[in-house]
Each structure stands twice: as C-alpha cells, then as structure tokens.
Design a protein around this motif. Structure first.
Motif, short mmCIF file in Angstrom:
data_model
loop_
_atom_site.label_atom_id
_atom_site.label_comp_id
_atom_site.label_asym_id
_atom_site.label_seq_id
_atom_site.Cartn_x
_atom_site.Cartn_y
_atom_site.Cartn_z
N VAL A 237 0.86 -1.20 0.00
CA VAL A 237 0.00 0.00 0.00
C VAL A 237 0.89 1.24 0.00
O VAL A 237 1.84 1.33 0.79
CB VAL A 237 -0.92 0.02 1.24
N LYS A 238 0.59 2.19 -0.89
CA LYS A 238 1.33 3.44 -0.91
C LYS A 238 0.70 4.43 0.07
O LYS A 238 -0.53 4.52 0.17
CB LYS A 238 1.32 4.04 -2.32
N VAL A 239 1.55 5.14 0.76
CA VAL A 239 1.06 6.16 1.69
C VAL A 239 1.61 7.52 1.27
O VAL A 239 2.67 7.62 0.65
CB VAL A 239 1.46 5.85 3.14
N VAL A 246 2.27 5.86 9.88
CA VAL A 246 2.13 5.47 11.29
C VAL A 246 0.75 4.88 11.55
O VAL A 246 0.59 3.89 12.26
CB VAL A 246 2.38 6.70 12.21
N SER A 247 -0.27 5.50 10.95
CA SER A 247 -1.64 5.02 11.12
C SER A 247 -1.80 3.60 10.59
O SER A 247 -2.41 2.75 11.24
CB SER A 247 -2.62 5.97 10.41
N LYS A 248 -1.21 3.34 9.40
CA LYS A 248 -1.30 2.00 8.79
C LYS A 248 -0.58 0.97 9.66
O LYS A 248 -1.07 -0.16 9.85
CB LYS A 248 -0.70 2.02 7.40
N LEU A 249 0.58 1.34 10.17
CA LEU A 249 1.35 0.42 11.01
C LEU A 249 0.59 0.11 12.31
O LEU A 249 0.64 -1.02 12.82
CB LEU A 249 2.71 1.01 11.32
N LYS A 253 -0.96 -3.40 13.85
CA LYS A 253 -0.39 -3.71 15.14
C LYS A 253 1.10 -3.96 15.06
O LYS A 253 1.67 -4.82 15.76
CB LYS A 253 -1.10 -4.91 15.77
N ALA A 254 1.73 -3.22 14.13
CA ALA A 254 3.19 -3.30 13.98
C ALA A 254 3.90 -2.27 14.84
O ALA A 254 5.13 -2.26 14.93
CB ALA A 254 3.58 -3.10 12.51
N LEU A 255 3.14 -1.40 15.46
CA LEU A 255 3.70 -0.39 16.38
C LEU A 255 3.06 -0.51 17.76
O LEU A 255 1.87 -0.84 17.83
CB LEU A 255 3.46 1.02 15.82
#
Length: 255
Positions: A237-239, A246-249, A253-255
């Motif tokens: 996914v491109k951000v 940060v929101s995607k991570l 639950k990667a952060l």
C-alpha cells in the motif's frame, strides 16, 4: 616431507538451479518427473577447487576421486566431474530412495577409508534439502578438523589455510591434513565443460556399488508430513505522508 594428497569430492544430483521447483500433487515433495537435473552448484565449486589444487600442486596431489550417493542417473554428474579433471569416480547406487545427511556421511566415511583420502572437499549444502550437515557430520565421524563455508583455500605442504565466511565477516584458520572443507559460493567460478572433454571422460573409471558393499544400511529417521507453497504475499500500500504510514502500522499492530 609432505605426504601425497588424495582428494575426495562428494557430488550430488539435484534439480537444475535455473528451474523453479514445483510441489507434486500428493504434497509430499518436489515434482521430479520431466525436469532437468544437474550437479549441485556447491558441489560444482568443490570439483573446481579440487582441480585447481591439483593443477597448482602437481607433485603433491596424487589423485582426485569423485563420489555420488544417489540414483543410477547420477552417473551423468560423475561424468561431468571426470570431464572437469577428476581422475576416478564411484556411484553408490541407492535407487530412488531419499537418503539423509547422516547416512550420506556414514557412506562417505567408508569411501574415505577405502580410497585412503586425506582431504575431502564438498559443497556446504545441497540446494534441494539445504541441510548443510554432511561435511560437519563426516568430520565428526572421522574425528578430523573441518573448515566450513570456505571462500579461499591455500595448500602449503601438509597444512591448509582456509578463509571462511562467518556472520561478522571473514575468519582464517589453518589445519594439518587430514581435513574436511565445505565450499561457499565465492570460492571460485566453475568452468564450462566442453564436448571433447565430456567424450574423453567416458574412458575414465566409474565404478558402481550398492550401500551394502560398505556395510551401511539405509534407514529413514525423518518423515515428511506435508510440503506446501509459502503463502502469497499481499499487495503493498502506498502512503502519502508519515502520519498515514504510522496510522497503517498501528492498524496492523506493527507499532
């Protein structure tokens, strides 16, 4: 006075490295019918290094003997080894039976003793099972020193200096013969075999024996329950900003 060097080079017949393996219909292994087989790339490097050592130390090296443990068709890769400069060869014919590293090591120990070899050069691993165990097990069975993952080999009389690749960079070790060396990719680049050399190789000795001749019984210690393809990776996914990243991570639950 230095003793004569008798090199043993084990080689394995595997599905050609240029092919992408396919899992068979029963999910018990890789499809082996109708595909091209070749010498294991790491074994090819081992053969090349043995020949290079003999060419550089003609007076010291008495012979190079290649051995393969596998089906009758493995004669093809032994002929290739002979064409590259190996003197003699042996096929331990185990038919279509899969053979594990420990059994291979036990058979190789018998061949070492029979041929009175004092330097074994073999690939660090085979690209089919990627076990990376045979060289180490053989050294253990023989009680010999070992130099694994070799990227440079220098023979000086009865001593061999080996530069080996380790996680932190390179390590240089020195050992006296007899010795086990396993080869890494950067050790050398195998030469192409010409047709005339392949024709001449047909006249070189190739003996065929059964495992029973060495008093070794082939037994399976491992059972393959299932072989399956790795799960397909989902599309990326491109951000457009760091905040979105940060929101995607956080969503993942990667952060």
């Amino acid at each position: 006075m230095s003793s004569k060097i008798r090199i043993l080079v084990p080689v394995k017949r595997v599905i050609d490295a240029a092919l992408k393996p396919r899992i068979n219909k029963t999910n018990t292994g890789v499809e082996s019918k109708g595909v091209k087989f070749s010498m294991n790339p790491f074994c090819d490097i081992a053969v090349e290094e043995a020949v290079k050592i003999k060419e550089a130390h003609k007076e010291a090296v008495e012979s190079i003997h290649a051995v393969s443990i596998g089906p009758s068709k493995a004669q093809d890769i032994l002929r290739t080894a002979l064409a590259k400069g190996v003197d003699t060869s042996t096929l331990v014919d185990v038919g279509e039976q899969e053979i594990e590293p420990l059994q291979v090591s036990k058979l190789l120990k018998k061949v070492v003793e029979q041929k009175d070899s004092n330097l074994v050069i073999l690939g660090k691993q085979a690209i089919d099972d990627d076990s990376n165990q045979t060289g180490q097990m053989l050294a253990g069975l023989l009680g010999w020193p070992q130099a694994t993952n070799a990227s440079k080999v220098v023979v000086e009389g009865d001593f061999v200096t080996v530069t080996r690749e380790v996680d932190g960079g390179a390590e240089t070790i020195r050992a006296k013969l007899p010795l086990i060396i396993t080869t890494d990719l950067r050790l050398n680049e195998p030469k192409f075999v010409t047709l005339p050399k392949m024709m001449k190789a047909k006249k070189k000795p190739l003996e065929i024996v059964k495992p029973d001749a060495y008093g070794v019984t082939i037994e399976e210690r491992l059972e393959i329950l299932k072989v399956e393809e790795p799960p397909a990776r989902s599309a990326g996914v491109k951000v457009s900003s760091v905040d979105e990243l940060v929101s995607k991570l956080q969503e993942l639950k990667a952060l």
